[in-house]
Enzyme design. Sequence first.
Site, mmCIF file in Angstrom:
data_model
loop_
_atom_site.group_PDB
_atom_site.id
_atom_site.type_symbol
_atom_site.label_atom_id
_atom_site.label_comp_id
_atom_site.label_asym_id
_atom_site.label_seq_id
_atom_site.Cartn_x
_atom_site.Cartn_y
_atom_site.Cartn_z
ATOM 1 C CB SER A 188 -1.040 -0.180 1.082
ATOM 2 O OG SER A 188 -0.121 -0.079 2.447
ATOM 3 C CG ASP A 242 -4.131 5.488 7.090
ATOM 4 O OD1 ASP A 242 -3.023 5.306 7.206
ATOM 5 O OD2 ASP A 242 -4.724 4.896 5.835
ATOM 6 C CG HIS A 249 -1.248 3.857 4.704
ATOM 7 N ND1 HIS A 249 -2.359 3.305 5.077
ATOM 8 C CD2 HIS A 249 -0.561 2.961 3.884
ATOM 9 C CE1 HIS A 249 -2.557 1.923 4.661
ATOM 10 N NE2 HIS A 249 -1.155 1.795 3.925
#
EC number: 3.1.1.-
Length: 360
Positions: free
Chosen positions: A42, A334, A337
Site C-alpha cells: 500500500s 491514517d 500510512h
Amino acid sequence: MSTSKAITLTLFITTTLLASCDAAANATTKPLFPAILIFGDSTVDTGNNNYPLPTIFRAEHFPYGMDLPDGKANGRFSNGKLISDIIATKLNIKEFIPPFLQPNLSDQDILTGVCFASAGAGYDDLTSLSTQAIRVSEQPNMFKSYIARLKGIVGDKKAMEIINNAFVVVSAGPNDFILNYYDIPSRRLEYPFISGYQDFILKRLENFVRELYSLGVRNVLVGGLPPMGCLPIHMTAKFRNIFRFCLEHHNKDSVLYNEKLQKLLPQIEASLPGSKFLYADVYNPMMEMIQNPSKYGFKETKRGCCGTGFLETSFMCNVFSPVCQNRSEFMFFDSIHPSEATYNVIGNRLDPLIRGKFQA
C-alpha cells in the site's frame, strides 16, 4: 560598426544564448529513465486494489486523495501523492503512476511505466491469504502481461530496451511482520526468533528481484522497513501507556532487518551482471521527523489525520470520519500510512542518492 551590422550581431548573440538556454533546459528536464515500474504494497499501490479483488484494503473513497489535483480518491493510501509518484516526478518521468489494472491505460501510460503493487501484500504469501491482496510473488505475472503489451506497441527490441533502462521501485515488508509475527503470531511456531523470520523474508525478497532481473529489469530501488514500533495503529494495538511512546523493541527489529537488507543488496548486484540495486532508507528520515517534528513542519506524529488517528485505515477511514484541517502538519494520514508531506521529505532524501547511483 554600421547599425545594420550591430543589429545582426545582436540578433546572432541573442539567438545563440536562447539556443544554449533551451539545450540546458532540455538536459535538465530529460528523464533519467524511460519508464518507472512499481512493485509492493500500500505504500506504493496507486489503485490496483480498486479493481475486482476480494479485499477490504481499498482507498477509493474520501478522504483518501483529498489533496490530489482533482480532490478525488483513486486508490492511493494517503491524502495526496505516494512516494512512488514523488520519485517519478523528481525523475521527470511522469506526475502520477497509473495502476496496471486500470482498464483505460493509454499507450503512453504503458511506455512510461505503471504500478503492479497491491495494498495488503507482502513477500510472505501467507500475508495475502489474510488480506486477499495480490501477492508480491504474483506481481511478476502482471509484469509479464505488461511486457507483452509494451512489445505490441513498440516491438520486441525497443520494449526490452525500455525494460532494461527502466527505474524499478520495490516496497514491501511491514505487512509480513505485523500480520504474521506481531499481531497474529502465525509464523512464530516456525520462526520462534524474529531473526529467523527476517531471513525468510529477505530470501523471498531476493528470489523476487532475481525473477525481475530474469525478465529484463536492471535498475532497482528496494525499500527498507519503517520504524514499525511508531506506526499509530501498532502503538494502539500494543497499548502500553497514555503517552503512546514508540515500541522500541519493534523498532530494533526494523533496524536489524534493514542492516541485513543493506548487506544483501550489494551481494545480489554483484551476482547479476549489469544490475544496480539501491537501498531506500525510510527508517532514519521517519525517526528524524518523529524526534524533531517542528523541523519538518509537523505538529502530530503519534496519530493519523483521519478520524481519531489511532485505528482508522482503509474502510474505517471514510466519508464519515473527521479529518484534520492541516494535513501537512500530520506525519501520518491514517493510522498506518504517511501523509504526502512525509513522503515529500523521504523523496527529497532519496533523489540525490538515486541520481548518484544510477547516473554513475
